[in-house]
Design a protein around this motif. Structure first.
Motif, PDB file in Angstrom:
ATOM      1  N   SER A  48       0.812  -1.201   0.000  1.00  0.00           N
ATOM      2  CA  SER A  48       0.000   0.000   0.000  1.00  0.00           C
ATOM      3  C   SER A  48       0.853   1.262   0.000  1.00  0.00           C
ATOM      4  N   GLN A  49       0.237   2.375  -0.363  1.00  0.00           N
ATOM      5  CA  GLN A  49       0.923   3.672  -0.372  1.00  0.00           C
ATOM      6  C   GLN A  49       1.405   4.039   1.022  1.00  0.00           C
ATOM      7  N   SER A  50       0.718   3.538   2.059  1.00  0.00           N
ATOM      8  CA  SER A  50       1.091   3.837   3.440  1.00  0.00           C
ATOM      9  C   SER A  50       2.340   3.097   3.886  1.00  0.00           C
ATOM     10  N   GLY A  51       2.778   2.099   3.102  1.00  0.00           N
ATOM     11  CA  GLY A  51       3.931   1.295   3.467  1.00  0.00           C
ATOM     12  C   GLY A  51       3.561  -0.061   4.020  1.00  0.00           C
ATOM     13  N   ALA A  52       2.295  -0.256   4.326  1.00  0.00           N
ATOM     14  CA  ALA A  52       1.830  -1.545   4.831  1.00  0.00           C
ATOM     15  C   ALA A  52       1.583  -2.506   3.673  1.00  0.00           C
ATOM     16  N   THR A  53       1.693  -3.793   3.960  1.00  0.00           N
ATOM     17  CA  THR A  53       1.409  -4.822   2.962  1.00  0.00           C
ATOM     18  C   THR A  53       0.233  -5.661   3.449  1.00  0.00           C
ATOM     19  N   TYR A  54      -0.756  -5.827   2.573  1.00  0.00           N
ATOM     20  CA  TYR A  54      -1.940  -6.614   2.900  1.00  0.00           C
ATOM     21  C   TYR A  54      -2.075  -7.754   1.893  1.00  0.00           C
ATOM     22  N   VAL A  55      -2.798  -8.785   2.282  1.00  0.00           N
ATOM     23  CA  VAL A  55      -3.009  -9.926   1.402  1.00  0.00           C
ATOM     24  C   VAL A  55      -4.485  -9.998   1.020  1.00  0.00           C
ATOM     25  N   VAL A  56      -4.732  -9.955  -0.278  1.00  0.00           N
ATOM     26  CA  VAL A  56      -6.079 -10.080  -0.821  1.00  0.00           C
ATOM     27  C   VAL A  56      -6.286 -11.513  -1.272  1.00  0.00           C
ATOM     28  N   ASP A  57      -7.394 -12.110  -0.860  1.00  0.00           N
ATOM     29  CA  ASP A  57      -7.779 -13.454  -1.299  1.00  0.00           C
ATOM     30  C   ASP A  57      -9.045 -13.305  -2.126  1.00  0.00           C
ATOM     31  N   LEU A  58      -8.903 -13.410  -3.453  1.00  0.00           N
ATOM     32  CA  LEU A  58     -10.058 -13.207  -4.313  1.00  0.00           C
ATOM     33  C   LEU A  58     -11.070 -14.329  -4.179  1.00  0.00           C
ATOM     34  N   THR A  59     -10.604 -15.537  -3.856  1.00  0.00           N
ATOM     35  CA  THR A  59     -11.536 -16.651  -3.676  1.00  0.00           C
ATOM     36  C   THR A  59     -12.483 -16.379  -2.519  1.00  0.00           C
ATOM     37  N   GLU A  60     -11.935 -15.827  -1.436  1.00  0.00           N
ATOM     38  CA  GLU A  60     -12.732 -15.503  -0.255  1.00  0.00           C
ATOM     39  C   GLU A  60     -13.276 -14.075  -0.305  1.00  0.00           C
ATOM     40  N   ARG A  61     -12.845 -13.314  -1.314  1.00  0.00           N
ATOM     41  CA  ARG A  61     -13.221 -11.904  -1.437  1.00  0.00           C
ATOM     42  C   ARG A  61     -12.878 -11.138  -0.161  1.00  0.00           C
ATOM     43  N   SER A  62     -11.671 -11.396   0.315  1.00  0.00           N
ATOM     44  CA  SER A  62     -11.252 -10.800   1.579  1.00  0.00           C
ATOM     45  C   SER A  62      -9.902 -10.125   1.443  1.00  0.00           C
ATOM     46  N   CYS A  63      -9.606  -9.258   2.417  1.00  0.00           N
ATOM     47  CA  CYS A  63      -8.305  -8.584   2.496  1.00  0.00           C
ATOM     48  C   CYS A  63      -7.951  -8.488   3.967  1.00  0.00           C
ATOM     49  N   THR A  64      -6.670  -8.501   4.276  1.00  0.00           N
ATOM     50  CA  THR A  64      -6.236  -8.440   5.675  1.00  0.00           C
ATOM     51  C   THR A  64      -6.222  -7.025   6.226  1.00  0.00           C
ATOM     52  N   CYS A  65      -6.623  -6.041   5.438  1.00  0.00           N
ATOM     53  CA  CYS A  65      -6.610  -4.650   5.904  1.00  0.00           C
ATOM     54  C   CYS A  65      -7.785  -4.407   6.869  1.00  0.00           C
ATOM     55  N   PRO A  66      -7.686  -3.400   7.751  1.00  0.00           N
ATOM     56  CA  PRO A  66      -8.767  -3.096   8.705  1.00  0.00           C
ATOM     57  C   PRO A  66     -10.094  -2.740   8.032  1.00  0.00           C
ATOM     58  N   ASP A  67     -10.031  -2.065   6.896  1.00  0.00           N
ATOM     59  CA  ASP A  67     -11.263  -1.653   6.232  1.00  0.00           C
ATOM     60  C   ASP A  67     -12.118  -2.862   5.860  1.00  0.00           C
ATOM     61  N   ASN A  68     -11.474  -3.951   5.477  1.00  0.00           N
ATOM     62  CA  ASN A  68     -12.207  -5.163   5.126  1.00  0.00           C
ATOM     63  C   ASN A  68     -12.499  -6.018   6.344  1.00  0.00           C
ATOM     64  N   GLN A  69     -11.507  -6.188   7.210  1.00  0.00           N
ATOM     65  CA  GLN A  69     -11.657  -7.090   8.339  1.00  0.00           C
ATOM     66  C   GLN A  69     -12.588  -6.541   9.419  1.00  0.00           C
ATOM     67  N   ILE A  70     -12.533  -5.232   9.654  1.00  0.00           N
ATOM     68  CA  ILE A  70     -13.324  -4.638  10.736  1.00  0.00           C
ATOM     69  C   ILE A  70     -14.628  -4.037  10.215  1.00  0.00           C
ATOM     70  N   ARG A  71     -14.523  -3.278   9.113  1.00  0.00           N
ATOM     71  CA  ARG A  71     -15.716  -2.597   8.601  1.00  0.00           C
ATOM     72  C   ARG A  71     -16.423  -3.391   7.501  1.00  0.00           C
ATOM     73  N   HIS A  72     -15.795  -4.488   7.052  1.00  0.00           N
ATOM     74  CA  HIS A  72     -16.389  -5.398   6.071  1.00  0.00           C
ATOM     75  C   HIS A  72     -16.717  -4.700   4.745  1.00  0.00           C
ATOM     76  N   ASN A  73     -15.888  -3.740   4.399  1.00  0.00           N
ATOM     77  CA  ASN A  73     -16.055  -3.047   3.120  1.00  0.00           C
ATOM     78  C   ASN A  73     -15.244  -3.728   2.022  1.00  0.00           C
TER      79      ASN A  73
END
Length: 224
Positions: A48-73
């Motif tokens: 990411s631009q912030s310097g963090a690295t996240y893992v997207v799983d398209l099969t699960e339609r998920s990402c390890t970032c807070p926006d997806n994990q906490i807010r489910h966006n």
């Protein structure tokens, strides 16, 4: 000839929509600096631009970032992976990057594919009708083998495909294609197979050459 050619520079450049018309996450997916790396099995690392690295799983339609994990966006990282796949910067799930065994350009192939890695321009498949560049004969492809022309002996001749006189103008390390003559299909249920350098064969419009009934028989007639 018949997965899409490897991406050209123009194809690799995403043509962004008018970001003013997009929601915030979609706009950030298009405009922020991110690097996407395929990990296999439908998973992608997104730096990411912030310097963090996240893992997207398209099969699960998920990402390890807070926006997806906490807010489910559907976060910007998931959206960015979709953009990178659409613009052919990275392979889609189930695919991986590889060099075409025939021409060397980068292409995407199935992750578990043991067959020769061929781009769309070089790929020939079972049942394809091709033209012999030397004799102008029409042939039907059985398969493209992983063997090189200088490794395959021609039965009854004692020479390799590369050494055969009419193949002198084709690379010795060319992949070998097994074919049958189109005319033989009308006379035999088990036509004799011949080995040709891949680059000696040129795809033609089989709809203009083979009548409908015969075209429907070609794949079955040429299977192992």
């Amino acid at each position: 000839m018949s997965e899409t050619n490897a991406p050209t520079p123009a194809q690799k450049t995403a043509l962004a929509p008018d970001v003013r018309r997009l929601d915030e996450r979609a706009a950030r997916a298009w405009t922020e600096r991110m690097a996407v790396r395929p990990l296999g099995d439908g998973r992608y690392a997104v730096d990411s631009q912030s310097g963090a690295t996240y893992v997207v799983d398209l099969t699960e339609r998920s990402c390890t970032c807070p926006d997806n994990q906490i807010r489910h966006n559907r976060c910007k990282h998931i959206r960015r992976v979709g953009i990178e796949i659409t613009t052919r910067r990275v392979p889609a799930p189930g695919k991986r990057a590889a060099s075409c065994d025939a021409c060397g350009i980068e292409t995407f192939v199935p992750e578990d594919d043991d067959e020769p890695h061929l781009c769309a321009a070089c790929r020939l498949e079972n049942g394809d009708v091709v033209r012999d560049r030397e004799a102008d004969d029409r042939l039907v492809v059985v398969r493209v083998t992983p063997e090189r022309a200088d490794e395959v002996l021609i039965e009854g001749v004692g020479e390799t495909v590369a050494d055969y006189p009419t193949n002198a103008d084709y690379p010795a390390d060319d992949l070998v294609a097994e074919v049958v003559y189109l005319s033989d299909l009308t006379r035999s249920a088990s036509p004799r197979r011949y080995s040709f350098p891949l680059s000696r064969l040129e795809r033609v419009d089989d709809a203009e050459i083979v009548d409908r009934d015969l075209r429907e028989q070609v794949p079955a007639a040429t299977q192992e």
